[in-house]
Design an enzyme around this catalytic site. Sequence first.
Site, PDB file in Angstrom:
ATOM      1  CB  CYS A   1      -0.993  -0.017   1.149  1.00  0.00           C
ATOM      2  SG  CYS A   1      -0.290  -0.226   2.787  1.00  0.00           S
TER       3      CYS A   1
ATOM      4  CG  ASP B   1      -8.448   2.661   0.167  1.00  0.00           C
ATOM      5  OD1 ASP B   1      -7.341   2.095   0.243  1.00  0.00           O
ATOM      6  OD2 ASP B   1      -9.436   2.286   0.819  1.00  0.00           O
TER       7      ASP B   1
ATOM      8  CG  HIS C   1      -5.619  -0.552   1.300  1.00  0.00           C
ATOM      9  ND1 HIS C   1      -5.703   0.761   1.720  1.00  0.00           N
ATOM     10  CD2 HIS C   1      -4.479  -1.036   1.818  1.00  0.00           C
ATOM     11  CE1 HIS C   1      -4.658   1.049   2.471  1.00  0.00           C
ATOM     12  NE2 HIS C   1      -3.891  -0.023   2.538  1.00  0.00           N
TER      13      HIS C   1
END
Length: 491
Positions: free
Chosen positions: A197, A378, A380
Amino acid sequence: MENDGVLTSEPIKVDEFTKPLEGTSEESISLSDGGIREATEAEILDSLGEEENLISSWFSSFWVSSHDTNGEVSDKDDPEFARFKQGLLDSLNNGSTPEPISQISKDNSIWLMGVCYEVSGDRNSSESNGSFYEGSHYYYTTPGSFPHLSMQQQTLSPTNFPAEFYQDFTSRIWCTYRHNYAPIKPTHFTNDGGWGCMLRSSQSLLANALIIQFLGREWRRINRGEDSWDRYVEILAWFIDDMSSRCPFSVHRVALLGKQLGKNIGEWFGPLTASQVIKALVEDYSAAQLSVHVVTDGVVYKNEVYKVAKNNRSGRDFFQSVLILVSTRLGTDNLNPKYYDALKAYFRFPHSVGIAGGKPSSSYYFIGTQGDDLFYLDPHHSRPALELKAIQEFTEEEMATFHCDTLRKIPISQLDPSMLLGFYCQNSEEFENFCNLVEEISKDHMPVFTIEQEEPVYNSDVDFISEDDELGNSEKEEEDIVDVAENEAEL
């Protein structure tokens, strides 16, 4: 390795500039202690307020379970902010420094990487309870992730925001987990879910800097066949997950260089490692036409930036565009509230390319601010790896995987203290303007970093006198005085 912008498949050797500083770890990088004032208890409580219950488990993991959230946030208008905004806009027109910032308040305007968007009163009042937050049901299908971990996720309705802002937001480059790419040798990793990440957030920061470098800050997503399509695709192809020399910033090259810096393949990167990897990869790829300066001690030394910007591989003595990366940690477990105002102000800089930050399994890429909230991308969300092919063969659907259509934001109080700030300066004039803005911020708020002309030089030959030495000298002086007095008495 060739010098014309083409890479070989050999891992890059780490030079003295990319080696981790001796005695420095991800956990001990610069803790900025200098500043103007401490945040009062009232300010801290006000900044948290109702927001602290919105996303209490925001950094708990990257797996999103289905939750309906009806959190509320209060956006208070503060006309004092208009003074800073106008000063910053004026500075873009004439190169001057804006007025000192007296307060970074809960203004409802949106700042996205240096561009301001006004939110009308009608648009704001149309929302229930004055909140932009809406309930959502999102599942991230990340191979190799951990289903027992969960995180609340708040998303926003695009209809509640200016169309120009939404177009800008969806034009920013979004790098996410990928799966089913060729193994990162000598391991068998074919996806980076759970460990990549920060790597992906750093890629996003670099990719947006390169978009500005070649296409300009005003660039917006385009359709295939338009003038800048080939250049746009070429830049994104640099980040495709492949060991080809056409992909200098792929997960493969980032992971392999990270190994040379002490991070095993499959191990999470912190901001310090990420900044060193970016520096090494970019400066090894001349086609990027970019220099990188890494700050680890909380001070940007101007002479060092000029040295990096002019010591480029072009062979010409001029200021090459530079990406300034500030690696820092602003607290222990939580972000220290005294840095809130400065962090929000940095998003208003025309040089801002966002902040990559977080902790293992919880790194995000922050690109804008509104009041006490931060807009973010984001990483993820795992997507199938793209196949490397000729530039003309990529489709709009494939390029769309590099853009996010979902608006998300969180209170700044939820930000992890470990982060990497990015600033892009195209020329020396922009760099000087950047320095002026940083100094203005430092006058009124606790700065995350400061500006100095050059690093101080300490004289290693200075003799240090111990307390024992001083005591010995005093006793010797007293003995001399006594001897003189006795001789005068004898006379």
